[in-house]
Write a protein that holds these residues in place. Structure first.
Motif, PDB file in Angstrom:
ATOM      1  N   ILE A  86       2.839  -1.384  -0.661  1.00 22.59           N
ATOM      2  CA  ILE A  86       2.675  -0.865  -2.215  1.00 22.59           C
ATOM      3  C   ILE A  86       3.103  -2.141  -2.822  1.00 22.59           C
ATOM      4  O   ILE A  86       2.420  -2.716  -3.962  1.00 22.59           O
ATOM      5  CB  ILE A  86       3.910   0.377  -2.363  1.00 22.59           C
ATOM      6  CG1 ILE A  86       3.525   1.388  -1.624  1.00 22.59           C
ATOM      7  CG2 ILE A  86       3.549   0.549  -3.980  1.00 22.59           C
ATOM      8  CD1 ILE A  86       2.085   1.868  -1.516  1.00 22.59           C
ATOM      9  N   TYR A 131      -0.974   8.045 -18.276  1.00 25.73           N
ATOM     10  CA  TYR A 131      -1.896   7.200 -18.613  1.00 25.73           C
ATOM     11  C   TYR A 131      -3.396   7.964 -19.316  1.00 25.73           C
ATOM     12  O   TYR A 131      -3.066   9.073 -19.095  1.00 25.73           O
ATOM     13  CB  TYR A 131      -2.620   6.763 -17.164  1.00 25.73           C
ATOM     14  CG  TYR A 131      -1.623   5.938 -16.339  1.00 25.73           C
ATOM     15  CD1 TYR A 131      -1.868   4.459 -16.438  1.00 25.73           C
ATOM     16  CD2 TYR A 131      -0.501   6.131 -15.746  1.00 25.73           C
ATOM     17  CE1 TYR A 131      -0.928   3.591 -15.816  1.00 25.73           C
ATOM     18  CE2 TYR A 131       0.292   5.206 -14.779  1.00 25.73           C
ATOM     19  CZ  TYR A 131       0.165   4.071 -15.140  1.00 25.73           C
ATOM     20  OH  TYR A 131       1.199   3.116 -14.677  1.00 25.73           O
ATOM     21  N   ARG A 173     -10.919   2.937  -0.693  1.00 26.35           N
ATOM     22  CA  ARG A 173     -10.556   1.899  -1.536  1.00 26.35           C
ATOM     23  C   ARG A 173     -11.507   1.633  -2.486  1.00 26.35           C
ATOM     24  O   ARG A 173     -11.136   1.072  -4.066  1.00 26.35           O
ATOM     25  CB  ARG A 173      -9.342   0.899  -1.070  1.00 26.35           C
ATOM     26  CG  ARG A 173      -8.177   1.108  -0.526  1.00 26.35           C
ATOM     27  CD  ARG A 173      -7.660   0.149   0.270  1.00 26.35           C
ATOM     28  NE  ARG A 173      -8.315  -0.020   1.480  1.00 26.35           N
ATOM     29  CZ  ARG A 173      -7.866  -0.891   2.274  1.00 26.35           C
ATOM     30  NH1 ARG A 173      -6.677  -1.387   2.141  1.00 26.35           N
ATOM     31  NH2 ARG A 173      -8.418  -1.017   3.544  1.00 26.35           N
ATOM     32  N   GLU A 214      -5.388  -0.790 -15.718  1.00 25.53           N
ATOM     33  CA  GLU A 214      -4.922  -1.149 -17.032  1.00 25.53           C
ATOM     34  C   GLU A 214      -5.153  -2.480 -17.504  1.00 25.53           C
ATOM     35  O   GLU A 214      -5.506  -2.763 -18.849  1.00 25.53           O
ATOM     36  CB  GLU A 214      -3.357  -0.654 -17.161  1.00 25.53           C
ATOM     37  CG  GLU A 214      -2.797  -0.754 -18.611  1.00 25.53           C
ATOM     38  CD  GLU A 214      -1.392  -0.196 -18.711  1.00 25.53           C
ATOM     39  OE1 GLU A 214      -0.992   0.259 -17.776  1.00 25.53           O
ATOM     40  OE2 GLU A 214      -1.120  -0.279 -19.830  1.00 25.53           O
ATOM     41  N   ARG A 215      -4.986  -3.439 -16.465  1.00 24.04           N
ATOM     42  CA  ARG A 215      -5.124  -4.736 -16.839  1.00 24.04           C
ATOM     43  C   ARG A 215      -6.448  -5.098 -17.294  1.00 24.04           C
ATOM     44  O   ARG A 215      -6.810  -6.005 -18.107  1.00 24.04           O
ATOM     45  CB  ARG A 215      -4.734  -5.535 -15.563  1.00 24.04           C
ATOM     46  CG  ARG A 215      -4.762  -7.056 -15.657  1.00 24.04           C
ATOM     47  CD  ARG A 215      -4.813  -7.735 -14.336  1.00 24.04           C
ATOM     48  NE  ARG A 215      -6.107  -7.077 -13.769  1.00 24.04           N
ATOM     49  CZ  ARG A 215      -6.384  -7.369 -12.292  1.00 24.04           C
ATOM     50  NH1 ARG A 215      -5.392  -8.060 -11.412  1.00 24.04           N
ATOM     51  NH2 ARG A 215      -7.573  -7.387 -11.662  1.00 24.04           N
ATOM     52  N   HIS A 218      -2.446   0.087 -12.423  1.00 25.87           N
ATOM     53  CA  HIS A 218      -2.016  -1.016 -13.282  1.00 25.87           C
ATOM     54  C   HIS A 218      -3.027  -1.998 -13.130  1.00 25.87           C
ATOM     55  O   HIS A 218      -3.314  -2.640 -14.105  1.00 25.87           O
ATOM     56  CB  HIS A 218      -0.961  -1.910 -12.338  1.00 25.87           C
ATOM     57  CG  HIS A 218       0.379  -1.178 -12.304  1.00 25.87           C
ATOM     58  ND1 HIS A 218       1.428  -1.721 -12.372  1.00 25.87           N
ATOM     59  CD2 HIS A 218       0.796   0.105 -12.448  1.00 25.87           C
ATOM     60  CE1 HIS A 218       2.683  -0.944 -12.356  1.00 25.87           C
ATOM     61  NE2 HIS A 218       2.074   0.423 -12.459  1.00 25.87           N
ATOM     62  N   ARG A 219      -4.091  -2.025 -12.166  1.00 26.57           N
ATOM     63  CA  ARG A 219      -5.321  -2.946 -12.318  1.00 26.57           C
ATOM     64  C   ARG A 219      -6.149  -2.200 -13.240  1.00 26.57           C
ATOM     65  O   ARG A 219      -6.802  -3.125 -13.977  1.00 26.57           O
ATOM     66  CB  ARG A 219      -5.888  -2.928 -10.783  1.00 26.57           C
ATOM     67  CG  ARG A 219      -7.162  -3.935 -10.765  1.00 26.57           C
ATOM     68  CD  ARG A 219      -7.311  -4.167  -9.150  1.00 26.57           C
ATOM     69  NE  ARG A 219      -7.315  -3.024  -8.255  1.00 26.57           N
ATOM     70  CZ  ARG A 219      -7.757  -1.822  -8.430  1.00 26.57           C
ATOM     71  NH1 ARG A 219      -8.976  -1.975  -8.883  1.00 26.57           N
ATOM     72  NH2 ARG A 219      -7.619  -0.867  -7.503  1.00 26.57           N
ATOM     73  N   TYR A 260      -0.463   3.477  -8.022  1.00 25.36           N
ATOM     74  CA  TYR A 260       0.042   2.930  -8.988  1.00 25.36           C
ATOM     75  C   TYR A 260      -0.474   1.443  -9.085  1.00 25.36           C
ATOM     76  O   TYR A 260      -0.814   1.118 -10.176  1.00 25.36           O
ATOM     77  CB  TYR A 260       1.657   3.079  -8.716  1.00 25.36           C
ATOM     78  CG  TYR A 260       2.090   4.289  -8.996  1.00 25.36           C
ATOM     79  CD1 TYR A 260       2.231   4.732 -10.304  1.00 25.36           C
ATOM     80  CD2 TYR A 260       2.341   5.313  -7.906  1.00 25.36           C
ATOM     81  CE1 TYR A 260       2.560   6.274 -10.643  1.00 25.36           C
ATOM     82  CE2 TYR A 260       2.884   6.444  -8.141  1.00 25.36           C
ATOM     83  CZ  TYR A 260       3.026   6.769  -9.422  1.00 25.36           C
ATOM     84  OH  TYR A 260       3.339   8.001  -9.725  1.00 25.36           O
ATOM     85  N   PRO A 261      -0.703   0.696  -8.126  1.00 29.66           N
ATOM     86  CA  PRO A 261      -1.331  -0.382  -8.093  1.00 29.66           C
ATOM     87  C   PRO A 261      -2.785  -0.478  -8.735  1.00 29.66           C
ATOM     88  O   PRO A 261      -3.039  -1.260  -9.561  1.00 29.66           O
ATOM     89  CB  PRO A 261      -1.534  -0.920  -6.439  1.00 29.66           C
ATOM     90  CG  PRO A 261      -0.190  -0.659  -5.959  1.00 29.66           C
ATOM     91  CD  PRO A 261      -0.050   0.933  -6.613  1.00 29.66           C
ATOM     92  N   GLN A 271       0.412  -4.728  -3.029  1.00 30.64           N
ATOM     93  CA  GLN A 271      -0.898  -4.145  -3.800  1.00 30.64           C
ATOM     94  C   GLN A 271      -0.506  -4.407  -5.315  1.00 30.64           C
ATOM     95  O   GLN A 271      -1.465  -4.664  -6.054  1.00 30.64           O
ATOM     96  CB  GLN A 271      -1.288  -2.898  -3.486  1.00 30.64           C
ATOM     97  CG  GLN A 271      -1.712  -2.842  -2.150  1.00 30.64           C
ATOM     98  CD  GLN A 271      -2.269  -1.274  -1.858  1.00 30.64           C
ATOM     99  OE1 GLN A 271      -1.833  -0.385  -2.489  1.00 30.64           O
ATOM    100  NE2 GLN A 271      -2.902  -1.016  -0.774  1.00 30.64           N
ATOM    101  N   LEU A 272       0.840  -4.096  -5.688  1.00 29.84           N
ATOM    102  CA  LEU A 272       1.449  -4.245  -7.078  1.00 29.84           C
ATOM    103  C   LEU A 272       1.268  -6.032  -7.328  1.00 29.84           C
ATOM    104  O   LEU A 272       0.629  -5.979  -8.440  1.00 29.84           O
ATOM    105  CB  LEU A 272       2.660  -3.863  -7.145  1.00 29.84           C
ATOM    106  CG  LEU A 272       2.742  -2.367  -7.323  1.00 29.84           C
ATOM    107  CD1 LEU A 272       4.129  -1.742  -7.150  1.00 29.84           C
ATOM    108  CD2 LEU A 272       2.289  -1.769  -8.695  1.00 29.84           C
ATOM    109  N   THR A 300      -0.314   4.243  -3.585  1.00 30.89           N
ATOM    110  CA  THR A 300      -1.485   3.180  -3.587  1.00 30.89           C
ATOM    111  C   THR A 300      -2.018   3.419  -4.993  1.00 30.89           C
ATOM    112  O   THR A 300      -2.648   2.575  -5.309  1.00 30.89           O
ATOM    113  CB  THR A 300      -2.308   3.225  -2.546  1.00 30.89           C
ATOM    114  OG1 THR A 300      -2.958   4.833  -2.526  1.00 30.89           O
ATOM    115  CG2 THR A 300      -2.215   2.949  -1.192  1.00 30.89           C
ATOM    116  N   SER A 325      -1.590   3.215 -21.272  1.00 28.57           N
ATOM    117  CA  SER A 325      -0.735   3.786 -20.753  1.00 28.57           C
ATOM    118  C   SER A 325       0.739   3.580 -21.727  1.00 28.57           C
ATOM    119  O   SER A 325       0.590   2.705 -22.668  1.00 28.57           O
ATOM    120  CB  SER A 325       0.013   3.412 -19.501  1.00 28.57           C
ATOM    121  OG  SER A 325       0.406   2.082 -19.188  1.00 28.57           O
ATOM    122  N   ALA A 363      -2.161  -6.752  -7.993  1.00 28.70           N
ATOM    123  CA  ALA A 363      -2.754  -6.146  -9.348  1.00 28.70           C
ATOM    124  C   ALA A 363      -2.537  -6.953 -10.552  1.00 28.70           C
ATOM    125  O   ALA A 363      -3.003  -6.812 -11.492  1.00 28.70           O
ATOM    126  CB  ALA A 363      -2.227  -4.682  -9.457  1.00 28.70           C
TER     127      ALA A 363
END
Lengths: 142, 247
Positions: free
Chosen positions: B64, A105, A36, A85-86, A82-83, A78-79, B67-68, A76, A92, B71
Motif C-alpha cells: 500500500i 471524495y 487494476r 485526484e492528482r 489519490h492518483r 486509496y492510492p 502504491q501511495l 489499494t 476531496s 501515486a
C-alpha cells in the motif's frame, strides 16, 4: 506481466497466507483478470452512483453494486483515489462532522467526462469480446 | 498494542518522508480500519478477530505504501537509492573523523614532544615544519566532515520534502559489515601486511611519520572503522526491536 507485478503478487500471496485470508482476496483479480487496469473506471462509476463518499463507503458500494464480485484488497483503493485526484478526476475534502475525521471524495466535471469516455471504451471492448467469445461458444455448441 | 495500531505504526514507517500526502493517507487508513473494526464488532466478532480481519482485508503495508508513493510520484526515489545516499554520507563522515583524529593525535604529540616529529625535509623550497602536515590533516578532515554533513543534511531534506523513501531496515547491518571489513583491512594493512601495501589507504603519500604512508592514520582509521561498526550494529539492533506488522 512485469517483474513489479510479480513482486506484488508474491507479497499479496504471502500476506494472504499469514493473514488467513481466503484465496479470493489476495490480488485485485476477478476470474483471472487483473482488475487494476479497470479500477479507475470502477471507482469513478461507483462515485457517480453513490455521490460524495469516503473510502470505506466507496469500497462497500463497489462490493455491493458488483454483488460481491469485486471484493478488492481495501487498501489499494486509496492510492487509486489519490492518483485520480492528482489527475483532477475526483476532488476531496475532510468531513469533520463525523465522529472521526474523514476524507470525502466526489466526481469532478473532468472525472465525469473521463468516466463517459472510459465507459465508451469499455462498451466497445465488451462488444468485441462478446462478438468473438459468443460466436465461438455458439460454434462449440454446434 | 492492538493489531490495528501495529499496522498503522508499520505504515507510518513505510510512508516516512512523504509529507502531507503520507499524513493524509495514514489518517484515511486509520479511519478505514477503525470503521472496519466497528463493523466487525457489529457482526459479533471478538475485538481481536475484528482487528485481524480489518488489517487483513486492507492489504500489506509495504504494498500500500509503495502504491501511495507511486501515486504521488515518489517511486523513483526508492529505498535502495536512499540507502546508498546514507552510506555515502556515513562513509564521508568516517573519513573526515579519521583525518581529524589523526591531526589531533599528532597535535598532542607535537605539543608534548616538539622534536619527536619530522620536518618535511624533502620540501626544501617550502616552509615546512612538523605543524604543516598536522594542519593539512585537520583542514582535510574539516572539509570531508563538512562534505559528509552536507550529504546527510541533503538526504534529510530529500526525505522531508522530496518524497525520498526510508532506507531498508537491513541497512544498518550492511553498514556495520562494511565498516567491519574496512576496519579489518586497515588493521591488516598496519600490522599484518606492512610490506605489501596492497591496501594502501587514501593517506598513502601523506606521511606523518618518516618513511611511512601514514601508519598512525591507518591505525586510527581501523579503530574508528570498528567503532563505527559497533555503533551501526547497535542502531540496527534498535531498529530490529521496533514492533512490526505482521509479527
Amino acid at each position: 506481466v512485469t517483474a513489479k507485478t510479480k513482486t506484488e503478487a508474491t507479497e499479496w500471496s504471502g500476506w494472504a497466507a499469514s493473514s488467513g485470508l481466503t484465496p479470493s482476496l489476495p490480488m485485485p483479480i476477478f476470474l483471472g483478470m487483473d482488475l487494476r487496469g479497470h479500477l479507475d473506471l470502477l471507482l469513478l462509476g461507483t462515485l457517480r452512483q453513490t455521490g460524495p463518499a469516503h473510502g470505506y463507503a466507496l469500497i462497500a458500494g463497489l462490493r455491493e453494486r458488483s454483488l460481491g464480485a469485486f471484493d478488492l484488497p481495501e487498501g489499494t483503493v486509496y492510492p487509486a483515489l489519490h492518483r485520480l485526484e492528482r489527475d483532477g478526476l475526483v476532488s476531496s475534502e475532510w468531513d469533520t462532522t463525523a465522529p472521526r475525521r474523514r476524507r470525502v471524495y466526489q466526481l469532478t466535471p473532468a472525472g465525469a467526462a473521463a468516466l463517459a469516455a472510459k465507459h465508451r471504451e469499455w462498451r466497445t471492448f465488451a462488444r468485441g469480446v462478446q462478438a468473438i467469445v459468443g460466436r465461438s461458444a455458439v460454434e462449440g455448441l454446434g | 498494542m492492538s493489531e490495528v495500531d501495529r499496522y498503522l505504526d508499520e505504515m507510518f514507517d513505510r510512508l516516512a518522508g512523504t509529507g502531507a500526502a503520507g499524513r493524509r493517507a495514514l489518517a484515511e487508513a486509520e479511519d478505514h480500519l477503525r470503521a472496519a473494526v466497528a463493523d466487525g464488532l457489529a457482526r459479533n466478532l471478538t475485538a481481536q478477530q475484528a482487528e485481524h480481519d480489518a488489517v487483513a482485508r486492507f492489504g500489506p503495508p509495504a504494498t500500500i505504501a509503495r502504491q501511495l508513493r507511486r501515486a504521488h510520484g515518489g517511486a523513483r526515489l526508492n529505498p535502495a537509492f536512499s540507502g546508498a545516499w546514507l552510506l555515502a554520507g556515513l562513509g564521508l563522515a568516517w573519513l573526515g573523523a579519521v583525518y581529524l583524529a589523526t591531526a589531533a593525535s599528532f597535535a598532542v604529540i607535537l605539543r608534548m614532544h616538539p622534536d619527536s616529529l619530522p620536518t618535511c625535509s624533502a620540501n626544501v623550497n617550502r616552509v615546512c615544519t612538523a605543524a604543516v602536515p598536522v594542519m593539512q590533516s585537520a583542514v582535510a578532515g574539516l572539509v570531508v566532515v563538512l562534505l559528509g554533513g552536507i550529504v546527510l543534511l541533503g538526504r534529510r531534506l530529500a526525505r522531508r520534502s522530496a518524497g525520498l523513501a526510508a532506507a531498508a531496515r537491513r541497512l544498518p547491518l550492511l553498514a556495520a559489515t562494511l565498516f567491519t571489513l574496512a576496519g579489518l583491512a586497515l588493521f591488516a594493512e598496519t600490522f599484518v601486511l606492512p610490506g605489501v601495501r596492497r591496501f594502501a589507504p587514501a593517506t598513502a603519500g601523506f606521511s606523518l611519520v618518516p618513511q611511512g604512508p601514514g601508519l598512525r592514520m591507518t591505525l586510527i582509521a581501523s579503530v574508528l572503522g570498528m567503532a563505527a561498526a559497533l555503533v551501526t550494529a547497535a542502531w540496527g539492533r534498535t531498529q530490529a526491536r521496533r514492533p512490526r506488522y505482521p509479527q
